[in-house]
Scaffold this active site. Sequence first.
Site, mmCIF file in Angstrom:
data_model
loop_
_atom_site.group_PDB
_atom_site.id
_atom_site.type_symbol
_atom_site.label_atom_id
_atom_site.label_comp_id
_atom_site.label_asym_id
_atom_site.label_seq_id
_atom_site.Cartn_x
_atom_site.Cartn_y
_atom_site.Cartn_z
ATOM 1 C CE LYS A 149 -18.413 6.488 -4.373
ATOM 2 N NZ LYS A 149 -18.053 6.781 -5.864
ATOM 3 N N GLY A 206 -7.052 3.689 -4.534
ATOM 4 C CA GLY A 206 -7.335 4.499 -5.622
ATOM 5 C C GLY A 206 -6.256 5.830 -5.853
ATOM 6 C CB SER A 207 -6.061 9.026 -7.459
ATOM 7 O OG SER A 207 -7.026 9.573 -6.684
ATOM 8 N N GLY A 210 -7.879 11.183 -4.244
ATOM 9 C CA GLY A 210 -9.175 10.609 -3.620
ATOM 10 C C GLY A 210 -8.955 10.211 -2.174
ATOM 11 N N GLY A 211 -7.836 9.459 -2.044
ATOM 12 C CA GLY A 211 -7.580 8.881 -0.438
ATOM 13 C C GLY A 211 -7.243 10.207 0.261
ATOM 14 C CD GLU A 230 -3.161 -0.058 -2.797
ATOM 15 O OE1 GLU A 230 -3.032 0.290 -3.857
ATOM 16 O OE2 GLU A 230 -3.819 -1.264 -2.619
ATOM 17 C CB CYS A 267 -1.535 -0.028 -6.606
ATOM 18 S SG CYS A 267 -1.855 -1.733 -6.234
ATOM 19 C CD GLU A 358 0.174 5.579 -9.371
ATOM 20 O OE1 GLU A 358 0.137 4.287 -9.280
ATOM 21 O OE2 GLU A 358 -0.681 6.343 -8.739
#
Length: 493
Positions: A149, A206-207, A210-211, A230, A267, A358
């Site tokens: 994606k 990603g964030s 989202g994860g 991650e 990250c 973060e």
Amino acid sequence: MYQDATTDEINEAVELAWKAFHTYRQFSLKQRAGFMHAIAKELEDSGDELLQTAHEETHLPEARLKNEKARTIFQLNSYADACEKGEWLEARIDTAIPDRNPPKPDLRKMLIPLGPVVVFGAANFPFAYSTAGGDTACAFAAGCPVIVKAHPAHARTSEMVANAILKAAKNCNMPEGIFAHMHGANNEVGETLVKHPYTKAVGFTGSFFGGKQLFDWANRRKEPIPVFAEMSSINPVFLMPEKLKQSPAEIAKLYAASITLGVGQFCTNPGLIIGIDNEDLQIFIQTLGEEIKKTSPGEMLHAGIFKNYVERRANALAQEEVETIAVSETEPLFNQGTSTIASASAQAFINNPILHQEVFGPYSIVIKCKDIDDMLNVTKHIKGQLTATLMATENDIRNHNELTEFVKNICGRFILNGVPTGVEVCLSMQHGGPFPATTDSRFTSVGADGIKRFARPICYQNWPNELLPGELKDENPIGIWRTVNNVLQKNNL
């Protein structure tokens, strides 16, 4: 530019991947490796157009993109080599002892592929963590088809890389459906991909939001599947007293460069620095602030990341007892991230969860502690991280073992006297950590050990030798390392 994938298009792609899986999983390690080498070659031959497109979409400098493209090619080639060597299969053989009471059966175990893997492209790495990045390479090595994606922030770049993969697949006579590429700016595309019954694993960088959303969707399925996400990390740095006394200004300059590297869009960016409030820490803070003031604002990857940085930075600086130490003295343009250093007391940090979050960009906060016990108390309130760093002498470590052990317990990579930015691609690398840094701290997303994420163990009991897979046959026809009756060897049985 690109239309979101429809439900019918997603269903067709995943069903083709499921069909391809039953063929591809039987391909030899050598065939899988050949396919991965072919993808690497296609990327190598892609020319300047790919780099130019990535630059236009991400605003990353050409030098950075060249290095990242080279890293992606290296990942594909090195994971291909590791795939062929077969050590990741963890082949185990315990031969039968029929005259034992009770008789011991013949038992042979190895890893086999899970099935189609959905990979979500990362915003901050258009090559290394996206379409042909580490997750895709690991899935192919494990024997799994991949559906990517694309990240909307670099959709054209993703499309070009996808075409390179499809060309390699065709040249290597891979089964139809071995790879598919989807676009989707809305959440429905991702949700449909994750919830499809033929999807068997997910890779994401990603964030946290989202994860965690992907993780929740995957676990609400009738058949839950693993999500290797991650996510968020502030990568704490602990300034131990003896080390800080030796070189406060030098350490500050080292960290100013790390905090602002790539406009802080890594990250592993060091977003939290912890030390004892004394003259040495004041020199560190003063020097760090001077360096940050001299740093020019840089263009961020895309408007969404810029907006989040501005909002999260403002929110953190607005918190009670937070002091702004330094801000870049150059006025930023639109979409440029302004380097910033803040500070707060240990108690303020402990009491305010917003300071634990973060701020993705060139930002860091220095936490002033009264003593080592205060530092230890701060550590106990820090959640899982990708990395943690000790700036310490050997005496610091020996004299403060309890703190060292607590720090070790919250991270995946434990750094001594260095910076967390920069992730080496090798077997010894651990790029993963306790939640919320990742959804499964047992695995890495960098290095060939990442292949194991997309495989599961199977044990063959009392199978005749001629019906076993080559990896477990007595004669070891593919010549891999195996643990036979507790001895690591390459020999025939």
